[in-house]
Design a protein around this motif. Structure first.
Motif, short mmCIF file in Angstrom:
data_model
loop_
_atom_site.label_atom_id
_atom_site.label_comp_id
_atom_site.label_asym_id
_atom_site.label_seq_id
_atom_site.Cartn_x
_atom_site.Cartn_y
_atom_site.Cartn_z
N ASN A 199 0.78 -1.10 -0.04
CA ASN A 199 0.07 -0.12 -0.12
C ASN A 199 1.04 1.13 -0.09
O ASN A 199 1.73 1.48 0.88
CB ASN A 199 -1.15 -0.20 1.08
N SER A 200 0.49 2.23 -1.01
CA SER A 200 1.12 3.41 -0.82
C SER A 200 0.26 4.30 -0.02
O SER A 200 -0.85 4.38 -0.13
CB SER A 200 1.43 3.85 -2.24
N SER A 201 0.65 5.40 0.42
CA SER A 201 -0.23 6.50 1.09
C SER A 201 -1.04 7.25 0.06
O SER A 201 -2.14 7.47 0.47
CB SER A 201 0.61 7.59 1.79
N GLU A 202 -0.58 7.36 -1.04
CA GLU A 202 -1.59 7.96 -2.07
C GLU A 202 -2.59 7.15 -2.35
O GLU A 202 -3.82 7.56 -2.59
CB GLU A 202 -0.42 8.19 -3.35
N ASN A 203 -2.31 5.77 -2.67
CA ASN A 203 -3.47 4.75 -3.15
C ASN A 203 -4.36 4.79 -2.00
O ASN A 203 -5.80 4.54 -2.29
CB ASN A 203 -2.92 3.63 -3.16
N ILE A 204 -3.88 4.54 -0.73
CA ILE A 204 -4.88 4.71 0.42
C ILE A 204 -5.77 5.80 0.39
O ILE A 204 -6.88 5.68 0.72
CB ILE A 204 -4.05 4.61 1.71
N TYR A 205 -5.44 7.14 0.23
CA TYR A 205 -6.20 8.15 0.35
C TYR A 205 -7.34 8.06 -1.12
O TYR A 205 -8.34 8.28 -0.76
CB TYR A 205 -5.40 9.49 0.23
N ALA A 206 -6.78 7.69 -2.14
CA ALA A 206 -7.43 7.83 -3.31
C ALA A 206 -8.73 6.72 -3.08
O ALA A 206 -9.77 7.07 -3.36
CB ALA A 206 -6.82 7.32 -4.27
#
Length: 398
Positions: free
Chosen positions: A80-87
């Motif tokens: 998991n990347s932080s960007e993908n989590i937020y998206a």
């Protein structure tokens, strides 16, 4: 030659293990012994309602547990990347997206609405973890092996200095906390009752029945966003005008929030999940009228009113609202609301009190005499063990 290398390697490994043992021994040695308040019950002629100022148009959806890739991918969450989590969570309509990396504060999204600094504390074999919210800095100490009540209380107290909120994470998972602990532990804010790993209702009722007003949060605690089943299943609804840091913390402290177990079909896509989240039921009323608790929603549901020791006090089915009048022996009452699609909402309790509100309860304090005695005995045992091991494997005679 090979034997010498093996013998040397063995001694190096042994020395490293002895060093770790000594370090961990210091952690355990420094843990104080506590005096815990005796378990009691909520009592009084007043009734505390955390939803007194609830506005049905101000529910904010939050998740405080999901891990991203940290520590070179050693810990779970490496995909998991932080960007993908937020998206992903924004697509599902979440207002607050909390990334609870292990022993690390994730700064992604800092300065934006819905960001609150947090992390998951704990590295021990029983998964006795804590969700730390409103974090200033990481506390690095833990008790990696077994933990008794004093160890658990000491970690909570140490975390209290640098965190606005402390929730006990997934208590039932590996029995990191047991219901008996809940009768005594103090100085924390709530329990992660709903978690994709485990649901810990019994722990929550044990704490409430012992007179500890602790609130609920619900989280996915997901580790792999590529699996839709790990996302959007459990969450926390917070009643606040904005999703800024201070408002989120204030509402959670008061208990103006509830945990949600959102129905899902195993293997469903994100598209299906997004549609479901757009049509979740809304709680329109949680009100005390005299001694009567009134709860209402915008969709018909089954209502359960639960009190002391987790006993069901009343049920009502297929209705938009339900009420329960507290009897003199009702110490607290919490509500569970189940909707036709399988989604269930778990409300924080109303509770009796006199002058001191339920959220302001006595705290465990250090017993200095027992602490000093324990440390002397423990130090003697550790020194004896280290000496015995040293002489045994160095071949030296006493």
């Amino acid at each position: 030659m090979i034997k010498k290398v093996l013998r040397f390697s063995f001694k190096i490994c042994l020395s490293f293990l002895l060093l770790l043992f000594c370090i961990f021994s210091v952690f355990y040695l420094l843990c104080p012994i506590y005096k815990f308040p005796q378990p009691g019950k909520f009592e009084g002629h007043r009734i505390y309602n955390p939803y007194e100022d609830m506005n049905p148009s101000q529910w904010k959806k939050a998740n405080f547990q999901i891990q991203s890739r940290v520590w070179l991918g050693i810990t779970n969450g490496r995909k998991n990347s932080s960007e993908n989590i937020y998206a992903k969570y924004r697509l599902l309509g979440y207002d607050v997206v909390g990334i609870s990396d292990y022993m690390k504060i994730n700064r992604y999204g800092e300065g934006k609405q819905g960001y609150v600094p947090e992390y998951e504390h704990g590295y021990n074999i029983r998964k006795t973890h804590q969700v730390c919210i409103g974090t200033k800095k990481v506390f690095w100490i833990d008790y990696p092996l077994l933990q008794n009540l004093n160890h658990k209380q000491n970690i909570i107290n140490r975390l209290r200095h640098d965190n606005e909120l402390i929730f006990l994470a997934h208590p039932l998972f590996r029995h990191g906390y047991i219901p008996e602990d809940m009768k005594y532990l103090t100085n924390y804010d709530g329990i992660e009752v709903l978690n994709n790993q485990r649901v810990s209702i019994r722990h929550w009722d044990a704490a409430l029945s012992a007179g500890h007003y602790v609130t609920i949060i619900g989280d996915d605690d997901g580790h792999d966003l590529t699996i839709p089943d790990e996302v959007g299943r459990r969450c926390t609804f917070i009643n606040t005008g904005t999703a800024n840091h201070d408002d989120i913390i204030a509402a959670l402290k008061k208990g103006n929030a509830f945990g949600a177990d959102i129905n899902y079909v195993p293997g469903e896509s994100y598209e299906v999940k997004i549609d479901r989240h757009k049509n979740l039921p809304v709680l329109s009323q949680i009100k005390m009228i005299g001694d009567t608790l009134v709860v209402a929603a915008d969709k018909p549901a089954s209502f359960r009113f639960i009190g002391q020791d987790g006993q069901i006090r009343k049920t009502e089915s297929k209705s938009y609202s339900a009420s329960y009048t507290l009897l003199p022996d009702d110490t607290y009452i919490r509500s569970e609301i189940s909707f036709a699609d399988g989604t269930t909402y778990y409300l924080n309790p109303v509770a009796r009190y006199n002058d001191r509100i339920p959220t302001d309860q006595p705290k465990a304090v250090i017993d200095k005499t027992k602490t000093n005695i324990f440390r002397i005995i423990y130090l003697i045992i550790v020194i004896s063990l280290v000496t015995l091991i040293f002489f045994r494997y160095t071949g030296r005679k006493k």
